[in-house]
Scaffold this motif. Structure first.
Motif, PDB file in Angstrom:
ATOM      1  N   THR A   1       0.839  -1.192   0.000  1.00  0.00           N
ATOM      2  CA  THR A   1       0.000   0.000   0.000  1.00  0.00           C
ATOM      3  C   THR A   1       0.882   1.252   0.000  1.00  0.00           C
ATOM      4  O   THR A   1       2.085   1.177  -0.237  1.00  0.00           O
ATOM      5  N   ILE A   2       0.250   2.404   0.224  1.00  0.00           N
ATOM      6  CA  ILE A   2       0.985   3.666   0.383  1.00  0.00           C
ATOM      7  C   ILE A   2       0.855   4.075   1.844  1.00  0.00           C
ATOM      8  O   ILE A   2      -0.234   3.977   2.419  1.00  0.00           O
ATOM      9  N   GLY A   3       1.957   4.518   2.440  1.00  0.00           N
ATOM     10  CA  GLY A   3       1.903   4.918   3.849  1.00  0.00           C
ATOM     11  C   GLY A   3       2.783   6.129   4.100  1.00  0.00           C
ATOM     12  O   GLY A   3       3.326   6.733   3.167  1.00  0.00           O
ATOM     13  N   TYR A   4       2.903   6.485   5.369  1.00  0.00           N
ATOM     14  CA  TYR A   4       3.760   7.590   5.798  1.00  0.00           C
ATOM     15  C   TYR A   4       5.003   7.028   6.485  1.00  0.00           C
ATOM     16  O   TYR A   4       4.901   6.224   7.416  1.00  0.00           O
ATOM     17  N   ASN A   5       6.182   7.452   6.042  1.00  0.00           N
ATOM     18  CA  ASN A   5       7.465   7.114   6.672  1.00  0.00           C
ATOM     19  C   ASN A   5       7.683   5.598   6.766  1.00  0.00           C
ATOM     20  O   ASN A   5       8.228   5.093   7.744  1.00  0.00           O
ATOM     21  N   GLY A   6       7.184   4.884   5.749  1.00  0.00           N
ATOM     22  CA  GLY A   6       7.477   3.461   5.652  1.00  0.00           C
ATOM     23  C   GLY A   6       6.772   2.590   6.671  1.00  0.00           C
ATOM     24  O   GLY A   6       7.211   1.470   6.934  1.00  0.00           O
ATOM     25  N   ARG A   7       5.693   3.105   7.251  1.00  0.00           N
ATOM     26  CA  ARG A   7       4.998   2.291   8.251  1.00  0.00           C
ATOM     27  C   ARG A   7       3.508   2.606   8.244  1.00  0.00           C
ATOM     28  O   ARG A   7       3.084   3.653   7.791  1.00  0.00           O
ATOM     29  N   VAL A   8       2.715   1.665   8.772  1.00  0.00           N
ATOM     30  CA  VAL A   8       1.272   1.852   8.892  1.00  0.00           C
ATOM     31  C   VAL A   8       0.833   1.354  10.265  1.00  0.00           C
ATOM     32  O   VAL A   8       1.081   0.188  10.581  1.00  0.00           O
ATOM     33  N   PRO A   9       0.173   2.193  11.100  1.00  0.00           N
ATOM     34  CA  PRO A   9      -0.057   3.609  10.857  1.00  0.00           C
ATOM     35  C   PRO A   9       1.256   4.378  10.742  1.00  0.00           C
ATOM     36  O   PRO A   9       2.309   3.878  11.126  1.00  0.00           O
ATOM     37  N   GLY A  10       1.163   5.600  10.262  1.00  0.00           N
ATOM     38  CA  GLY A  10       2.341   6.466  10.235  1.00  0.00           C
ATOM     39  C   GLY A  10       2.776   6.790  11.658  1.00  0.00           C
ATOM     40  O   GLY A  10       2.161   6.346  12.626  1.00  0.00           O
TER      41      GLY A  10
ATOM     42  N   TYR B   1      -8.394   4.311   1.428  1.00  0.00           N
ATOM     43  CA  TYR B   1      -8.273   2.846   1.373  1.00  0.00           C
ATOM     44  C   TYR B   1      -6.831   2.422   1.641  1.00  0.00           C
ATOM     45  O   TYR B   1      -6.562   1.266   1.946  1.00  0.00           O
ATOM     46  N   THR B   2      -5.880   3.347   1.511  1.00  0.00           N
ATOM     47  CA  THR B   2      -4.458   3.032   1.705  1.00  0.00           C
ATOM     48  C   THR B   2      -4.072   3.193   3.185  1.00  0.00           C
ATOM     49  O   THR B   2      -4.917   3.463   4.028  1.00  0.00           O
TER      50      THR B   2
ATOM     51  N   HIS C   1      -8.212  -0.153  10.878  1.00  0.00           N
ATOM     52  CA  HIS C   1      -8.219   0.013   9.419  1.00  0.00           C
ATOM     53  C   HIS C   1      -8.510  -1.332   8.762  1.00  0.00           C
ATOM     54  O   HIS C   1      -8.102  -2.369   9.284  1.00  0.00           O
ATOM     55  N   GLU C   2      -9.172  -1.277   7.617  1.00  0.00           N
ATOM     56  CA  GLU C   2      -9.504  -2.502   6.884  1.00  0.00           C
ATOM     57  C   GLU C   2      -8.710  -2.538   5.583  1.00  0.00           C
ATOM     58  O   GLU C   2      -8.338  -1.506   5.035  1.00  0.00           O
ATOM     59  N   TRP C   3      -8.500  -3.748   5.079  1.00  0.00           N
ATOM     60  CA  TRP C   3      -7.647  -3.957   3.898  1.00  0.00           C
ATOM     61  C   TRP C   3      -8.336  -4.844   2.869  1.00  0.00           C
ATOM     62  O   TRP C   3      -9.254  -5.569   3.178  1.00  0.00           O
ATOM     63  N   GLU C   4      -7.758  -4.827   1.678  1.00  0.00           N
ATOM     64  CA  GLU C   4      -8.243  -5.639   0.555  1.00  0.00           C
ATOM     65  C   GLU C   4      -9.714  -5.375   0.282  1.00  0.00           C
ATOM     66  O   GLU C   4     -10.564  -6.264   0.361  1.00  0.00           O
ATOM     67  N   PRO C   5     -10.005  -4.110  -0.042  1.00  0.00           N
ATOM     68  CA  PRO C   5     -11.393  -3.741  -0.318  1.00  0.00           C
ATOM     69  C   PRO C   5     -11.867  -4.344  -1.642  1.00  0.00           C
ATOM     70  O   PRO C   5     -11.066  -4.590  -2.538  1.00  0.00           O
ATOM     71  N   PHE C   6     -13.156  -4.598  -1.712  1.00  0.00           N
ATOM     72  CA  PHE C   6     -13.737  -5.089  -2.970  1.00  0.00           C
ATOM     73  C   PHE C   6     -15.151  -4.542  -3.084  1.00  0.00           C
ATOM     74  O   PHE C   6     -15.774  -4.166  -2.090  1.00  0.00           O
ATOM     75  N   PHE C   7     -15.618  -4.465  -4.314  1.00  0.00           N
ATOM     76  CA  PHE C   7     -16.986  -4.004  -4.553  1.00  0.00           C
ATOM     77  C   PHE C   7     -17.959  -5.144  -4.311  1.00  0.00           C
ATOM     78  O   PHE C   7     -17.710  -6.283  -4.700  1.00  0.00           O
ATOM     79  N   THR C   8     -19.060  -4.824  -3.671  1.00  0.00           N
ATOM     80  CA  THR C   8     -20.068  -5.835  -3.390  1.00  0.00           C
ATOM     81  C   THR C   8     -21.448  -5.202  -3.503  1.00  0.00           C
ATOM     82  O   THR C   8     -21.591  -3.989  -3.346  1.00  0.00           O
TER      83      THR C   8
END
Ligand SMILES: [Cu+2]
Length: 472
Positions: free
Chosen positions: A61-70, A152-153, A179-186
């Motif tokens: 994903t994309i995050g802040y300063n190489g970590r999630v959470p930032g 979503y990131t 936070h939730e991951w791997e979103p999909f349309f439903t």
């Protein structure tokens, strides 16, 4: 009795030590902060990151300063800081300081004509943090149908603004972000009880896309995969909890314990109250003290069994206790903001602004569109003018079956009526308006300039649920 640990040392040991160092945010603003070439007080690098949410499961994903959470960003109320934003992606980014009262150009919203961080570029500015309490920082892009962008990131981080007023005595402080991951349309839609919504009225299109998720985390880890929150019997633990979801409203419980809610959205409440189950709409924060007097190993998690099974929880472990973490289904709870406020009528406003929320069903394979007073946001809309010093009452009238966590930028508002009950004194910047319910909130614009109002459910915001005020 046990030795009382320093709350700062526990905090860094528990949660965010690497990040705090990376952010360099504990350093007071020195003379170098005023020169554009010196190091900044706060540095965020927006870039790709791999998050090991479970032993065998990594999220890209994309995050802040190489970590999630930032990193946890600790600031002093009223003490200006220099902020450096580096964008290591190919997309212009917006970094929004959620819950702060700061000028529009640094607030981080396109609708407010804020500065953006160019792709592969850098943006530096100064801001003066306020008000005190649990705030956060997150991207404000509009991903529309691209579920690899926006909220979503992993682009979110706690901001804690310190002041001289504290939230009472506590032994350690713990920051938790869901936070939730791997979103999909439903096409599946659930109401708060997990039941399907009513069928569309005759002549109406059916409901459009909703978002589902495969994995759920607290502080970037699925339940059982991160370090537990380590506590000692007799401690008072101050939890700051952030719902950093793109789209989900959540409940959380810690069996065998109660949460003494002391602040909502970072703002101390008039009447701290104990509750068994917390509820947080997207972007809401709750600060709550838990007295640790039920030794064992427990799950702090969502009452929804499927979501907890997919990771939405964290282990709370007393010292010298071991074994599998225990979960006990909490009593059914309905969240009521008014128990934390004064049960009186707030002073009448100078002007009332009705905001009627509507939905236009998108039909199968389409996106629902959202309206305020019958209008879906358009970039060409003229902002509605507000005057500084006037007290406005926003009437959130939700004429849809969905719950909407609505957010006003660059201000705090006072809840004055929730579902017909008068209340006063509870200050917030997001309020969750349940389906077919009405909430009223008063505010006196804090600063000049463009001020965005929107639903914090990403899909709702992207498809029309917003409007812009201009404070003059
Ligand atoms: Cu919404």
């Amino acid at each position: 009795m046990h030795q009382e640990p320093s709350r700062r040392s526990i905090l860094s040991a528990l949660t965010f030590s690497a990040g705090a160092a990376l952010a360099g945010c504990n350093r007071p603003a020195g003379p170098e902060a005023t020169t554009p070439t010196g190091p900044a007080d706060v540095t965020l690098r927006i870039g790709p990151v791999l998050v090991d949410i479970a032993k065998d499961h990594t999220i890209s994903t994309i995050g802040y300063n190489g970590r999630v959470p930032g990193p946890l960003i600790r600031l002093q109320e009223g003490v200006p800081v220099t902020v450096d934003l580096f964008n290591e992606t190919d997309t212009p980014e917006l970094v929004h300081w959620h819950g702060q009262i700061i000028p529009a150009d640094v607030d981080g919203a396109a609708e407010e004509k804020s500065l953006s961080v160019p792709p592969r570029g850098r943006l530096r500015y100064r801001l003066t943090p306020r008000p005190a309490g649990a705030r956060f920082v997150h991207t404000h892009l509009m991903p529309m149908s691209d579920l690899n962008m926006g909220t979503y990131t992993g682009q979110f981080a706690f901001v804690y603004i310190e002041s001289r007023n504290n939230l009472g005595r506590y032994d350690q402080e713990v920051f938790l972000a869901t936070h939730e991951w791997e979103p999909f349309f439903t096409t599946a839609e659930e109401d708060e009880e997990g039941a399907p919504p009513p069928p569309p009225k005759p002549g109406e299109k059916p409901n459009g896309w909703e978002i589902g998720y495969q994995r759920f985390t607290i502080n970037g880890k699925c339940l059982g995969h991160g370090e537990p929150v380590r506590v000692k019997e007799g401690q008072r633990v101050l939890f700051h909890i952030l719902n950093a979801s793109a789209t989900e409203n959540i409940q959380l419980a810690l069996p065998g314990h109660r949460f003494q809610v002391v602040a909502l959205d970072g703002n101390p409440v008039p009447h701290p109250q104990p509750v068994e189950v917390l509820e947080l709409g997207t972007a809401e924060r709750i600060s709550a003290v838990v007295e640790m007097k039920n030794p064992g190993v427990w799950v702090l998690g969502t009452p929804r069994d499927d979501d907890r099974g997919n990771g939405m929880g964290i282990v709370v472990e007393y010292s010298n206790r071991s074994g599998p973490p225990r979960w006990i289904k909490p009593p059914k709870a309905s969240w009521d903001y008014t128990i934390f406020g004064d049960s009186r009528h707030a002073p009448p406003p100078d002007e009332t602004i009705p905001l009627v929320f509507g939905k236009i069903n998108g039909g199968t394979g389409g996106f629902n569109h959202w309206t305020i007073n019958g209008h879906s946001f358009d970039d060409r809309d003229q902002p509605r003018v507000l005057q500084k010093g006037r007290r406005y009452r926003l009437v959130f009238d939700n004429q849809t079956d969905d719950a909407h966590p609505v957010h006003l930028h660059r201000n705090s508002f006072e809840l004055t009526n929730v579902h017909g009950a008068a209340t006063a004194g509870a200050m917030k910047d997001v309020v969750l308006v349940k389906g077919f319910k009405k909430v009223e909130a008063d505010f006196t614009p804090a600063m000049d300039g463009l001020t965005l109002f929107h639903c914090h459910q990403q899909l709702h915001m992207d498809y029309g649920f917003k409007l812009v005020f201009q404070v003059a």
